[in-house]
Scaffold this motif. Structure first.
Motif, PDB file in Angstrom:
ATOM      1  N   ASN A 109      91.568   2.335 -18.676  1.00 10.29           N
ATOM      2  CA  ASN A 109      91.911   3.361 -19.665  1.00 10.29           C
ATOM      3  C   ASN A 109      91.731   2.855 -21.092  1.00 10.29           C
ATOM      4  O   ASN A 109      91.314   3.609 -21.974  1.00 10.29           O
ATOM      5  CB  ASN A 109      93.353   3.838 -19.446  1.00 10.29           C
ATOM      6  N   GLU A 110      92.043   1.578 -21.312  1.00  4.59           N
ATOM      7  CA  GLU A 110      91.857   0.981 -22.641  1.00  4.59           C
ATOM      8  C   GLU A 110      90.376   0.993 -23.033  1.00  4.59           C
ATOM      9  O   GLU A 110      90.023   1.368 -24.149  1.00  4.59           O
ATOM     10  CB  GLU A 110      92.372  -0.462 -22.646  1.00  4.59           C
ATOM     11  N   ILE A 111      89.528   0.580 -22.097  1.00  2.00           N
ATOM     12  CA  ILE A 111      88.088   0.528 -22.365  1.00  2.00           C
ATOM     13  C   ILE A 111      87.535   1.930 -22.582  1.00  2.00           C
ATOM     14  O   ILE A 111      86.772   2.175 -23.525  1.00  2.00           O
ATOM     15  CB  ILE A 111      87.341  -0.169 -21.199  1.00  2.00           C
ATOM     16  N   TYR A 112      87.952   2.855 -21.723  1.00  2.00           N
ATOM     17  CA  TYR A 112      87.459   4.230 -21.835  1.00  2.00           C
ATOM     18  C   TYR A 112      87.876   4.850 -23.168  1.00  2.00           C
ATOM     19  O   TYR A 112      87.062   5.479 -23.857  1.00  2.00           O
ATOM     20  CB  TYR A 112      87.989   5.083 -20.671  1.00  2.00           C
ATOM     21  N   SER A 113      89.120   4.660 -23.530  1.00  2.00           N
ATOM     22  CA  SER A 113      89.638   5.241 -24.774  1.00  2.00           C
ATOM     23  C   SER A 113      88.981   4.630 -26.015  1.00  2.00           C
ATOM     24  O   SER A 113      88.768   5.318 -27.009  1.00  2.00           O
ATOM     25  CB  SER A 113      91.156   5.044 -24.865  1.00  2.00           C
ATOM     26  N   ALA A 114      88.664   3.345 -25.932  1.00  2.00           N
ATOM     27  CA  ALA A 114      88.106   2.642 -27.093  1.00  2.00           C
ATOM     28  C   ALA A 114      86.613   2.862 -27.277  1.00  2.00           C
ATOM     29  O   ALA A 114      86.129   2.913 -28.410  1.00  2.00           O
ATOM     30  CB  ALA A 114      88.389   1.146 -26.982  1.00  2.00           C
ATOM     31  N   TYR A 115      85.867   3.039 -26.167  1.00  3.00           N
ATOM     32  CA  TYR A 115      84.409   3.046 -26.278  1.00  3.00           C
ATOM     33  C   TYR A 115      83.676   4.243 -25.669  1.00  3.00           C
ATOM     34  O   TYR A 115      82.552   4.531 -26.071  1.00  3.00           O
ATOM     35  CB  TYR A 115      83.832   1.774 -25.631  1.00  3.00           C
ATOM     36  N   VAL A 116      84.284   4.926 -24.719  1.00  5.15           N
ATOM     37  CA  VAL A 116      83.545   5.963 -23.979  1.00  5.15           C
ATOM     38  C   VAL A 116      83.964   7.383 -24.349  1.00  5.15           C
ATOM     39  O   VAL A 116      83.109   8.273 -24.484  1.00  5.15           O
ATOM     40  CB  VAL A 116      83.696   5.758 -22.446  1.00  5.15           C
ATOM     41  N   ASP A 117      85.231   7.608 -24.517  1.00  2.00           N
ATOM     42  CA  ASP A 117      85.733   8.941 -24.844  1.00  2.00           C
ATOM     43  C   ASP A 117      85.055   9.481 -26.111  1.00  2.00           C
ATOM     44  O   ASP A 117      84.757   8.712 -27.032  1.00  2.00           O
ATOM     45  CB  ASP A 117      87.250   8.880 -25.049  1.00  2.00           C
TER      46      ASP A 117
END
Length: 201
Positions: A109-117
């Motif tokens: 979730n951290e990675i998704y929120s920081a780079y993908v969303d």
């Protein structure tokens, strides 16, 4: 001083020390990668074997899977204000190596929120299909949920920023300096290893 270094001419030792200083200066800039690679030892972060420098021109994979190469490439991207790509790649590499299933979902979730969303502060350049698929992977996280997105970003860096890096003064000066050192000293393999020891000290 080791036996191999003792056999080197004083001018070669000075040149090798100059190169060590040159490389070291480029490894001191603080950035996200320094934080992500905190588990690496200081000697690994500063090591830049002469042969390895030339291998960095062979492929992006050779460059970013070398500790010093990754650091220098990251600094280059930082100078171009596009460091989010390599930061995302590093985060994904660390994520794929995670062994704690309890922490997997939080990290994903951290990675998704920081780079993908689409509203992420460091959004990487993904096509809509890959972004959507990665979003769906968040429903049931696994070690491979960022695999496609990471691959797309790697290809993007390979075709774009990596080519600019190979033409940059940063890389060309490093190659030129290493070639000049080899030329002046007429180094055989044993002497190369000795200078490698000096650079990693």
């Amino acid at each position: 001083m080791c036996k191999g270094l003792a056999a080197l001419p004083a001018t070669c030792l000075r040149s090798a020390k100059d190169m060590k200083h040159w490389i070291g200066a480029r490894l001191q800039k603080p950035d996200k990668i320094a934080h992500n690679t905190r588990n690496r030892t200081a000697s690994e972060a500063k090591r830049a074997d002469l042969d390895e420098v030339h291998k960095w021109a062979e492929s992006l994979d050779m460059l970013i899977n070398n500790a010093a190469g990754l650091k220098i490439f990251s600094n280059f991207l930082n100078s171009e204000f596009s460091q989010e790509n390599i930061e995302f790649w590093v985060e994904c590499e660390e994520y794929r190596r995670m062994t704690s299933k309890d922490k997997l979902a939080n990290k994903a979730n951290e990675i998704y929120s920081a780079y993908v969303d689409v509203e992420s502060p460091k959004q990487v350049n993904l096509d809509s299909a890959t972004r959507e698929k990665t979003g769906k992977n968040m429903a049931a996280v696994s070690l491979s949920c960022f695999e496609e997105a990471q691959s797309k970003i790697f290809l993007l860096m390979e075709k774009d920023s990596y080519r600019r890096f190979l033409k940059s003064k940063l890389f060309l000066n490093l190659v030129q300096d290493s070639q000049a050192l080899i030329s002046r000293c007429g180094m055989e393999e044993s002497v190369k290893q000795s200078i490698s020891i000096l650079l990693s000290a």
